[in-house]
Enzyme design. Structure first.
Site, PDB file in Angstrom:
ATOM      1  N   GLY A  26      47.142  45.946  33.526  1.00 27.78           N
ATOM      2  CA  GLY A  26      45.918  45.930  32.702  1.00 27.78           C
ATOM      3  C   GLY A  26      45.501  47.340  32.310  1.00 27.78           C
ATOM      4  O   GLY A  26      45.569  48.254  33.124  1.00 27.78           O
ATOM      5  N   VAL A  39      51.295  64.812  29.986  1.00 26.91           N
ATOM      6  CA  VAL A  39      52.023  65.459  28.880  1.00 26.91           C
ATOM      7  C   VAL A  39      51.749  66.968  28.867  1.00 26.91           C
ATOM      8  O   VAL A  39      52.673  67.790  28.837  1.00 26.91           O
ATOM      9  CB  VAL A  39      51.636  64.806  27.523  1.00 26.91           C
ATOM     10  CG1 VAL A  39      52.172  65.609  26.350  1.00 26.91           C
ATOM     11  CG2 VAL A  39      52.135  63.367  27.475  1.00 26.91           C
ATOM     12  N   ARG A  40      50.474  67.337  28.927  1.00 33.56           N
ATOM     13  CA  ARG A  40      50.119  68.765  28.812  1.00 33.56           C
ATOM     14  C   ARG A  40      50.629  69.555  30.021  1.00 33.56           C
ATOM     15  O   ARG A  40      51.097  70.689  29.883  1.00 33.56           O
ATOM     16  CB  ARG A  40      48.610  68.915  28.659  1.00 33.56           C
ATOM     17  CG  ARG A  40      48.083  68.320  27.337  1.00 33.56           C
ATOM     18  CD  ARG A  40      47.696  69.399  26.347  1.00 33.56           C
ATOM     19  NE  ARG A  40      47.468  68.857  25.019  1.00 33.56           N
ATOM     20  CZ  ARG A  40      46.265  68.730  24.444  1.00 33.56           C
ATOM     21  NH1 ARG A  40      45.174  69.068  25.105  1.00 33.56           N
ATOM     22  NH2 ARG A  40      46.171  68.287  23.212  1.00 33.56           N
ATOM     23  N   ARG A  87      52.556  43.462  30.997  1.00 31.66           N
ATOM     24  CA  ARG A  87      53.024  43.018  32.309  1.00 31.66           C
ATOM     25  C   ARG A  87      54.436  42.523  32.031  1.00 31.66           C
ATOM     26  O   ARG A  87      54.642  41.733  31.113  1.00 31.66           O
ATOM     27  CB  ARG A  87      52.134  41.903  32.843  1.00 31.66           C
ATOM     28  CG  ARG A  87      50.640  42.313  32.895  1.00 31.66           C
ATOM     29  CD  ARG A  87      49.810  41.308  33.653  1.00 31.66           C
ATOM     30  NE  ARG A  87      48.389  41.447  33.389  1.00 31.66           N
ATOM     31  CZ  ARG A  87      47.568  42.292  34.023  1.00 31.66           C
ATOM     32  NH1 ARG A  87      48.041  43.091  34.961  1.00 31.66           N
ATOM     33  NH2 ARG A  87      46.286  42.344  33.735  1.00 31.66           N
ATOM     34  N   ASP A 118      48.972  48.125  41.712  1.00 28.86           N
ATOM     35  CA  ASP A 118      49.961  47.972  42.784  1.00 28.86           C
ATOM     36  C   ASP A 118      51.210  47.219  42.332  1.00 28.86           C
ATOM     37  O   ASP A 118      52.313  47.497  42.817  1.00 28.86           O
ATOM     38  CB  ASP A 118      49.339  47.351  44.049  1.00 28.86           C
ATOM     39  CG  ASP A 118      48.604  46.053  43.762  1.00 28.86           C
ATOM     40  OD1 ASP A 118      48.488  45.677  42.570  1.00 28.86           O
ATOM     41  OD2 ASP A 118      48.161  45.409  44.722  1.00 28.86           O
ATOM     42  N   GLY A 119      51.068  46.284  41.388  1.00 29.12           N
ATOM     43  CA  GLY A 119      52.237  45.580  40.855  1.00 29.12           C
ATOM     44  C   GLY A 119      53.178  46.583  40.183  1.00 29.12           C
ATOM     45  O   GLY A 119      54.406  46.532  40.359  1.00 29.12           O
ATOM     46  N   THR A 141      43.540  51.243  37.413  1.00 29.58           N
ATOM     47  CA  THR A 141      43.114  49.846  37.315  1.00 29.58           C
ATOM     48  C   THR A 141      41.604  49.791  37.549  1.00 29.58           C
ATOM     49  O   THR A 141      41.091  50.511  38.418  1.00 29.58           O
ATOM     50  CB  THR A 141      43.818  48.924  38.336  1.00 29.58           C
ATOM     51  OG1 THR A 141      43.093  47.678  38.415  1.00 29.58           O
ATOM     52  CG2 THR A 141      43.885  49.508  39.736  1.00 29.58           C
ATOM     53  N   ASP A 143      40.161  47.485  38.965  1.00 30.13           N
ATOM     54  CA  ASP A 143      39.886  46.686  40.175  1.00 30.13           C
ATOM     55  C   ASP A 143      39.623  47.517  41.431  1.00 30.13           C
ATOM     56  O   ASP A 143      39.032  47.026  42.378  1.00 30.13           O
ATOM     57  CB  ASP A 143      41.053  45.731  40.459  1.00 30.13           C
ATOM     58  CG  ASP A 143      41.297  44.758  39.318  1.00 30.13           C
ATOM     59  OD1 ASP A 143      40.401  44.583  38.484  1.00 30.13           O
ATOM     60  OD2 ASP A 143      42.401  44.189  39.259  1.00 30.13           O
ATOM     61  N   ASP A 145      41.671  48.235  43.791  1.00 32.90           N
ATOM     62  CA  ASP A 145      42.197  47.407  44.885  1.00 32.90           C
ATOM     63  C   ASP A 145      43.499  47.974  45.440  1.00 32.90           C
ATOM     64  O   ASP A 145      44.341  47.245  45.947  1.00 32.90           O
ATOM     65  CB  ASP A 145      42.423  45.975  44.380  1.00 32.90           C
ATOM     66  CG  ASP A 145      43.404  45.923  43.213  1.00 32.90           C
ATOM     67  OD1 ASP A 145      43.731  46.991  42.637  1.00 32.90           O
ATOM     68  OD2 ASP A 145      43.852  44.824  42.865  1.00 32.90           O
ATOM     69  N   ARG A 187      40.102  40.457  39.932  1.00 32.01           N
ATOM     70  CA  ARG A 187      41.215  39.645  40.456  1.00 32.01           C
ATOM     71  C   ARG A 187      40.900  39.174  41.888  1.00 32.01           C
ATOM     72  O   ARG A 187      39.907  38.497  42.067  1.00 32.01           O
ATOM     73  CB  ARG A 187      42.512  40.461  40.422  1.00 32.01           C
ATOM     74  CG  ARG A 187      43.749  39.594  40.248  1.00 32.01           C
ATOM     75  CD  ARG A 187      44.979  40.472  40.300  1.00 32.01           C
ATOM     76  NE  ARG A 187      45.188  41.200  39.077  1.00 32.01           N
ATOM     77  CZ  ARG A 187      45.859  40.721  38.034  1.00 32.01           C
ATOM     78  NH1 ARG A 187      46.379  39.534  38.091  1.00 32.01           N
ATOM     79  NH2 ARG A 187      46.004  41.436  36.950  1.00 32.01           N
ATOM     80  N   ARG A 227       8.805  35.099  48.217  1.00 26.10           N
ATOM     81  CA  ARG A 227       8.043  36.357  48.152  1.00 26.10           C
ATOM     82  C   ARG A 227       7.674  36.737  46.710  1.00 26.10           C
ATOM     83  O   ARG A 227       7.463  37.899  46.375  1.00 26.10           O
ATOM     84  CB  ARG A 227       8.761  37.479  48.893  1.00 26.10           C
ATOM     85  CG  ARG A 227      10.010  38.014  48.264  1.00 26.10           C
ATOM     86  CD  ARG A 227      10.449  39.263  49.006  1.00 26.10           C
ATOM     87  NE  ARG A 227      11.628  39.853  48.406  1.00 26.10           N
ATOM     88  CZ  ARG A 227      11.618  40.655  47.371  1.00 26.10           C
ATOM     89  NH1 ARG A 227      10.486  40.956  46.788  1.00 26.10           N
ATOM     90  NH2 ARG A 227      12.753  41.147  46.898  1.00 26.10           N
ATOM     91  N   GLU A 238      35.247  37.173  40.067  1.00 29.69           N
ATOM     92  CA  GLU A 238      36.052  36.086  39.483  1.00 29.69           C
ATOM     93  C   GLU A 238      36.991  35.451  40.516  1.00 29.69           C
ATOM     94  O   GLU A 238      37.341  34.277  40.420  1.00 29.69           O
ATOM     95  CB  GLU A 238      36.875  36.603  38.288  1.00 29.69           C
ATOM     96  CG  GLU A 238      37.889  37.678  38.670  1.00 29.69           C
ATOM     97  CD  GLU A 238      38.782  38.125  37.521  1.00 29.69           C
ATOM     98  OE1 GLU A 238      38.683  37.575  36.414  1.00 29.69           O
ATOM     99  OE2 GLU A 238      39.590  39.050  37.759  1.00 29.69           O
ATOM    100  N   ARG A 269      36.754  46.272  30.850  1.00 28.39           N
ATOM    101  CA  ARG A 269      38.000  47.054  30.752  1.00 28.39           C
ATOM    102  C   ARG A 269      37.951  48.058  29.613  1.00 28.39           C
ATOM    103  O   ARG A 269      38.763  48.981  29.553  1.00 28.39           O
ATOM    104  CB  ARG A 269      39.177  46.102  30.519  1.00 28.39           C
ATOM    105  CG  ARG A 269      39.657  45.399  31.753  1.00 28.39           C
ATOM    106  CD  ARG A 269      41.123  45.572  32.046  1.00 28.39           C
ATOM    107  NE  ARG A 269      42.035  45.172  31.038  1.00 28.39           N
ATOM    108  CZ  ARG A 269      42.806  44.068  31.110  1.00 28.39           C
ATOM    109  NH1 ARG A 269      42.686  43.248  32.122  1.00 28.39           N
ATOM    110  NH2 ARG A 269      43.688  43.825  30.191  1.00 28.39           N
TER     111      ARG A 269
END
Ligand code: F6P
Length: 336
Positions: A26, A39-40, A87, A118-119, A141, A143, A145, A187, A227, A238, A269
């Site tokens: 993602g 790159v730089r 992906r 991580d994938g 990412t 996430d 995670d 996720r 209160r 999610e 995102r």
């Protein structure tokens, strides 16, 4: 303030001359800042830089091209990724990787930087073993995670976006005395929910890491009513046990409430990266190149405390990312 490891570039016959960069999984705000840094930094050390389009798919489809200093001008402020991403299940097959390795060799690439989650690092780890080409990972990412790094590129921006949207939703919630369920991404992780919920002052935060019951969510709403509260914001990850905010809304409706739903989804995102994500991405991207030039063969460049450091892909695959129980407890106390 980042404390950066000191590397000495090695000069040997096998020293690195051509470094390629790709973004995978993602997209996350700040990926462009990381591409720019790779790159730089590569060019600043007298090497050639290459970009691979569409993540690992680009290694199967020969989408690889040289990148000059001006190819990354004016991108530090842009969300998404100029290299595009994907992906790529084919890359997880031996045949796919063989094709990718042939292509990297054909272009004379002797170091690769993979910006992703991580994938993407699982793919990177196998690639190093099968090709011998050094690969450094940069955690990108929303996430947050990934183990062995406190932070991932895009997380801070995603949380800020979530908080801004909750602030807007709260105006309506309090004007109409409503309960809102706000679903955030992440996720299987509750990181975005916890940080967005805390920063947005949510009354309840539902995360995948901690099981709860509809009854205890109802109790929290009723405690607020007792209160004098007339509105509530419930942030729902999610990936939580209910399967997101929609099924939870149905449960609350059955119990006589009329919750409104806001699914933040991909809005989190997108957008211009925060200052924090730009700095993180620039630093980690540069250190990834420094490590390749110093002869490091593989691993992810992460940050723990103020310290930028490298963790092997194997260690990352063995450790779970942990949600802070202390933060969760604090968030509950703050919503009392
Ligand atoms: O990993 C980032 C992420 O945005 C997750 O939070 C979410 O579950 C997933 O990607 C969505 O993926 P896609 O954009 O492929 O639907």
């Amino acid at each position: 303030m980042f404390i950066i490891p000191k590397f000495k570039p090695v000069k040997s016959k096998k020293s690195i001359k051509r470094i390629a960069v790709l973004t995978s999984g993602g997209d996350a705000p700040g990926m462009n800042a990381a591409i720019r840094a790779v790159v730089r930094t590569t060019l600043a050390h007298g090497c050639e830089a290459f970009g691979v389009q569409r993540g690992y798919s680009g290694l199967l489809e020969n989408l690889i091209h040289p990148m000059g200093a001006s190819s990354v001008a004016n991108i530090i402020q842009r969300g998404g990724t100029i290299l595009r991403t994907s992906r790529c299940p084919e890359f997880m097959t031996r045949k796919g990787r063989k094709q990718a390795i042939e292509l990297l060799e054909r272009h004379g690439i002797d170091g690769l930087v993979v910006i992703g989650g991580d994938g993407s690092f699982r793919g990177a780890s196998i690639l190093v073993k099968e090709s011998g080409i050094p690969v450094m990972g940069v955690p990108g990412t929303i996430d947050n995670d990934i183990p062995c790094t406190d932070d991932t590129i895009g997380f801070d921006t995603a949380v800020n976006t979530g908080i801004q949207l909750i602030d807007k939703i709260r105006d309506t919630a309090s004007s109409h005395d409503r309960i809102f369920l706000v679903e955030v991404m992440g996720r299987h992780s509750g990181m975005i929910a916890l940080h967005t919920g805390m920063g947005g002052g949510a009354e309840t935060i539902v995360v995948p890491e901690v099981r709860t019951t509809v009854n205890s969510i109802v109790e929290a709403i009723e405690r607020g009513v007792r209160r004098g509260k007339t509105s509530s914001i419930i942030v729902v990850a999610e990936g939580c046990q209910f399967g997101g905010a929609t099924p939870l809304a149905k449960e609350l409706t059955k119990r006589g409430y009329s919750p409104k739903l806001a699914i933040l989804g991909h809005t989190q995102r997108g957008g211009s990266p925060s200052a924090h994500d730009r700095l993180l991405a620039s630093t980690l991207g540069a250190v990834a190149v420094h490590s390749l030039l110093a002869g490091v063969k593989e691993g992810m460049v992460g940050v723990e405390g103020d310290y930028v450091h490298i963790t092997s892909f194997k260690r990352i695959s063995q450790k779970p990312a942990v949600l802070s129980q202390q933060l969760l407890e604090i968030s509950r106390d703050l919503a009392v």
